[in-house]
Motif scaffolding. Structure first.
Motif, mmCIF file in Angstrom:
data_model
loop_
_atom_site.group_PDB
_atom_site.id
_atom_site.type_symbol
_atom_site.label_atom_id
_atom_site.label_comp_id
_atom_site.label_asym_id
_atom_site.label_seq_id
_atom_site.Cartn_x
_atom_site.Cartn_y
_atom_site.Cartn_z
ATOM 1 N N GLN A 173 -8.016 -14.120 -13.057
ATOM 2 C CA GLN A 173 -9.416 -13.713 -13.193
ATOM 3 C C GLN A 173 -10.268 -14.766 -13.899
ATOM 4 O O GLN A 173 -11.478 -14.601 -14.007
ATOM 5 C CB GLN A 173 -9.510 -12.392 -13.972
ATOM 6 C CG GLN A 173 -8.926 -11.194 -13.245
ATOM 7 C CD GLN A 173 -9.003 -9.938 -14.099
ATOM 8 O OE1 GLN A 173 -8.669 -9.966 -15.291
ATOM 9 N NE2 GLN A 173 -9.442 -8.848 -13.498
ATOM 10 N N VAL A 181 -1.873 -7.296 -3.831
ATOM 11 C CA VAL A 181 -2.894 -7.107 -2.789
ATOM 12 C C VAL A 181 -4.265 -7.589 -3.252
ATOM 13 O O VAL A 181 -5.262 -7.405 -2.553
ATOM 14 C CB VAL A 181 -2.971 -5.629 -2.337
ATOM 15 C CG1 VAL A 181 -1.644 -5.192 -1.730
ATOM 16 C CG2 VAL A 181 -3.386 -4.702 -3.469
ATOM 17 N N GLY A 182 -4.330 -8.211 -4.441
ATOM 18 C CA GLY A 182 -5.583 -8.788 -4.910
ATOM 19 C C GLY A 182 -6.517 -7.841 -5.630
ATOM 20 O O GLY A 182 -7.661 -8.210 -5.922
ATOM 21 N N ARG A 183 -6.044 -6.659 -5.986
ATOM 22 C CA ARG A 183 -6.884 -5.692 -6.723
ATOM 23 C C ARG A 183 -6.631 -5.919 -8.226
ATOM 24 O O ARG A 183 -5.991 -5.132 -8.900
ATOM 25 C CB ARG A 183 -6.563 -4.272 -6.283
ATOM 26 C CG ARG A 183 -6.897 -4.003 -4.815
ATOM 27 C CD ARG A 183 -6.476 -2.629 -4.355
ATOM 28 N NE ARG A 183 -7.137 -1.573 -5.081
ATOM 29 C CZ ARG A 183 -6.917 -0.276 -4.886
ATOM 30 N NH1 ARG A 183 -6.032 0.112 -3.972
ATOM 31 N NH2 ARG A 183 -7.554 0.634 -5.584
ATOM 32 N N ARG A 197 2.861 -0.006 -10.074
ATOM 33 C CA ARG A 197 1.596 0.006 -9.343
ATOM 34 C C ARG A 197 0.735 -1.193 -9.725
ATOM 35 O O ARG A 197 0.049 -1.776 -8.875
ATOM 36 C CB ARG A 197 0.838 1.313 -9.585
ATOM 37 C CG ARG A 197 -0.375 1.461 -8.671
ATOM 38 C CD ARG A 197 -1.022 2.823 -8.776
ATOM 39 N NE ARG A 197 -1.717 3.013 -10.050
ATOM 40 C CZ ARG A 197 -2.492 4.064 -10.318
ATOM 41 N NH1 ARG A 197 -2.636 5.030 -9.412
ATOM 42 N NH2 ARG A 197 -3.071 4.182 -11.501
ATOM 43 N N TYR A 229 -0.802 -3.731 -7.130
ATOM 44 C CA TYR A 229 -2.234 -4.038 -7.103
ATOM 45 C C TYR A 229 -2.463 -5.554 -7.167
ATOM 46 O O TYR A 229 -3.315 -6.098 -6.457
ATOM 47 C CB TYR A 229 -2.938 -3.379 -8.299
ATOM 48 C CG TYR A 229 -3.312 -1.927 -8.112
ATOM 49 C CD1 TYR A 229 -3.698 -1.420 -6.881
ATOM 50 C CD2 TYR A 229 -3.305 -1.048 -9.205
ATOM 51 C CE1 TYR A 229 -4.058 -0.088 -6.729
ATOM 52 C CE2 TYR A 229 -3.667 0.283 -9.059
ATOM 53 C CZ TYR A 229 -4.041 0.755 -7.818
ATOM 54 O OH TYR A 229 -4.401 2.081 -7.678
ATOM 55 N N GLN A 230 -1.730 -6.222 -8.022
ATOM 56 C CA GLN A 230 -1.874 -7.673 -8.151
ATOM 57 C C GLN A 230 -1.553 -8.366 -6.821
ATOM 58 O O GLN A 230 -2.253 -9.289 -6.395
ATOM 59 C CB GLN A 230 -0.958 -8.205 -9.248
ATOM 60 C CG GLN A 230 -1.033 -9.727 -9.430
ATOM 61 C CD GLN A 230 0.052 -10.253 -10.344
ATOM 62 O OE1 GLN A 230 0.960 -9.517 -10.717
ATOM 63 N NE2 GLN A 230 -0.038 -11.517 -10.704
ATOM 64 N N ASP A 279 -8.601 -6.010 -10.986
ATOM 65 C CA ASP A 279 -9.157 -5.097 -11.993
ATOM 66 C C ASP A 279 -8.295 -3.845 -12.126
ATOM 67 O O ASP A 279 -8.051 -3.364 -13.246
ATOM 68 C CB ASP A 279 -10.594 -4.712 -11.630
ATOM 69 C CG ASP A 279 -11.573 -5.868 -11.797
ATOM 70 O OD1 ASP A 279 -11.250 -6.824 -12.527
ATOM 71 O OD2 ASP A 279 -12.672 -5.813 -11.192
ATOM 72 N N ALA A 280 -7.842 -3.314 -10.985
ATOM 73 C CA ALA A 280 -6.980 -2.129 -11.012
ATOM 74 C C ALA A 280 -5.648 -2.450 -11.682
ATOM 75 O O ALA A 280 -5.098 -1.632 -12.434
ATOM 76 C CB ALA A 280 -6.754 -1.612 -9.598
ATOM 77 N N GLN A 325 0.817 -1.206 0.000
ATOM 78 C CA GLN A 325 0.000 0.000 0.000
ATOM 79 C C GLN A 325 0.852 1.258 0.000
ATOM 80 O O GLN A 325 0.521 2.250 -0.670
ATOM 81 C CB GLN A 325 -0.952 0.005 1.203
ATOM 82 C CG GLN A 325 -1.989 1.124 1.160
ATOM 83 C CD GLN A 325 -2.808 1.104 -0.129
ATOM 84 O OE1 GLN A 325 -3.426 0.096 -0.465
ATOM 85 N NE2 GLN A 325 -2.827 2.226 -0.852
#
Length: 209
Positions: free
Chosen positions: A174, A131-133, A124, A128-129, A135-136, A101
């Motif tokens: 995904q 931390v499991g985000r 970034r 993001y990957q 789509d971001a 983060q």
């Protein structure tokens, strides 16, 4: 059992040795005091030696290489908050230390100033990957590819290859195997020696049947 007790024999032998070694003019009380003093010295000395040895072998460890890198990068950003390259470096150090983060925050600060910053977009997306985000992560990777996917240098761009590879991996996570296979084929078209891409591509093709 029969026969002499070996322990008793040993004890007697030790007593005899002490008697033989004792000076003739030394009283029993003096001997007892000397033995007591030796015993106390051992009782106090052994723990003391143990403590000294422990402290000698367990000196406070120096900061790790990662911690030193982060401290140096933080100092660079404090010295010049407008230096985007310094922020990219700090963000990458955070992500490598699993402070994802913090890394995302620093990369976002860079992208607020320069939306096309290559290091920030790719870094970034990886954070993001982690931390499991997902789509971001896909959004950042697709932005990177759209910005850098054409031109003479695109066919040999290692960062573009990395973006395609990461996009394929995220799309596999995904459940988008067909999209993942296409992205991974693009990665291999840039760098056919990437050892990880064929494995991931194979996984995607298996899932598509």
């Amino acid at each position: 059992g029969s026969g002499p007790d070996p322990m008793a024999s040993t004890g007697r032998g030790m007593a005899q040795m002490l008697k033989t070694a004792r000076p003739a003019n030394l009283s029993d009380r003096a001997v007892n005091r000397a033995l007591l003093a030796c015993g106390l010295a051992l009782l106090l000395g052994i723990p003391l030696i143990t403590i000294v040895y422990w402290n000698d072998r367990h000196i406070a460890s120096a900061p790790s290489i990662v911690d030193q890198t982060i401290a140096s990068a933080e100092a660079a950003v404090r010295a010049d908050p407008e230096d985007l390259a310094a922020r990219d470096h700090l963000a990458a150090a955070y992500v490598s230390a699993h402070r994802d983060q913090d890394g995302i925050d620093q990369f976002t600060a860079v992208l607020t100033v320069d939306a096309g910053d290559r290091a920030a977009l790719l870094g970034r997306a990886i954070a993001y990957q982690q931390v499991g985000r997902l789509d971001a992560a896909v959004t950042d990777l697709q932005t990177f590819i759209a910005d850098n996917g054409s031109g003479e240098m695109a066919k040999t761009d290692p960062q573009l290859e990395h973006a395609y590879y990461e996009l394929g991996v995220v799309q596999l996570q995904q459940g988008r195997a067909t999209d993942a296979a296409a992205a991974l084929q693009q990665a291999l078209a840039i760098d056919g020696s990437d050892a990880d891409a064929p494995y991931s591509l194979g996984s995607a093709l298996v899932r598509t049947g």
